[in-house]
Structure formats: C-alpha cells, structure tokens
Design an enzyme around this catalytic site. Sequence first.
Site, PDB file in Angstrom:
ATOM      1  N   VAL A   1       0.840  -1.203   0.000  1.00 46.30           N
ATOM      2  CA  VAL A   1       0.000   0.000   0.000  1.00 46.30           C
ATOM      3  C   VAL A   1       0.876   1.253   0.000  1.00 46.30           C
ATOM      4  CG1 VAL A   1      -1.760   1.328   1.239  1.00 46.30           C
ATOM      5  CG2 VAL A   1      -1.911  -1.158   1.174  1.00 46.30           C
ATOM      6  N   CYS A   2       1.631   1.438   1.056  1.00 45.38           N
ATOM      7  CA  CYS A   2       2.392   2.674   1.255  1.00 45.38           C
ATOM      8  C   CYS A   2       3.357   2.962   0.118  1.00 45.38           C
ATOM      9  CB  CYS A   2       3.150   2.626   2.574  1.00 45.38           C
ATOM     10  SG  CYS A   2       2.083   2.425   4.014  1.00 45.38           S
ATOM     11  N   ALA A   3       4.058   1.963  -0.364  1.00 44.65           N
ATOM     12  CA  ALA A   3       5.042   2.170  -1.427  1.00 44.65           C
ATOM     13  C   ALA A   3       4.461   1.895  -2.812  1.00 44.65           C
ATOM     14  CB  ALA A   3       6.270   1.298  -1.185  1.00 44.65           C
TER      15      ALA A   3
END
Length: 173
Positions: free
Chosen positions: A157-159
Amino acid sequence: MEGRQFLQSTALGAAATILVFAPPAAAATHVSVLQENVMSDPTRPYEPLTSENAALVLVDHQVGLMTGVRDYSTGELKHNVLALAKAAKALKLPIIVTTTARDSMWGPTFPELVEALPDVPIIDRSSVNAFDDPNVAQAIATTRRKQLIFAGISLEVCAAFPAITAVGKGLHA
C-alpha cells in the site's frame, strides 16, 4: 519459515534449477528471453539510478503502523529505513517524508527517523495514496528527479500505490 526467507530460498532454488539442471542451450534461451523482456520500452529507455537523477520518498514510517509489521522485527525495520535515509542523505538525494493522519491512531514518524533527517519536513496527508496528496505531488515535482525510490511501512500500500502513480505520470519508480 518467515515469508522473506521463503521467498529468498524459492528464488535461489529456481535459479539453481535453471542454471544447474537445464541443458546449456535451454539456459541460454531462458537468459535471452529474460534479456528481451526486461522492461524494454523504446519510449522510456532504461536509466540507472544516480545521485543526480534520483529522489527518496519515505511513506508512513509511523509509530502506530509498526504494529502491522510481521515479516521481521521492528528494530530491523527501523535499522533498514535509517540506513536508507542516511545513505540518501550522504548522496545528497532529495528526501520526501510523508505520514498519514499523524495526529490520530497512526501516530508520528518514528523518532529515530526524525532525528536522522532534522531538516526534512514531514508532509501529513489524509489520502491512502501519497501521490494523491497535492503537497506530496508538489514536493516530488519540485525535486525535478525522474527516478524515485519509494520505501513504505507496507510495500503493498504505502510504497506500491504512489510508485504505480509515479510510473503512470512518466516517472521511474
């Protein structure tokens, strides 16, 4: 066996199978197929990372999100992120740090990272995809770098989300 160890052993086993057990002609064919398919896009030629063309984007390395880390210890995660940040700083790469709703349950960026990057502002946002936040998008554009290195507390998600968006905008991630 931890997920990371499983992936490493699987990849090494597959490589050994191709190189050791495949006939030389088959191995050569496999290598040539790989070389032909390695993201060869004539409109976007491969460009290696350099300290002149790359920027680092650190996404959601927050105290409250550390509880979701399962593949390795939070100490190892902090160590690796700090090493990455310090390497980028030593290479004089532009560094962008962003959080999601830091004043809520996710909490602030972990203190060791803040201490390692005292001159880097932390952009707080409310969107899941960091690139959807106008302040983050502007910070990335301001670097004028086309090669982006994304690191996030969670890869999926974040990256991944901002990296996919960056590629869609013609950048390399």
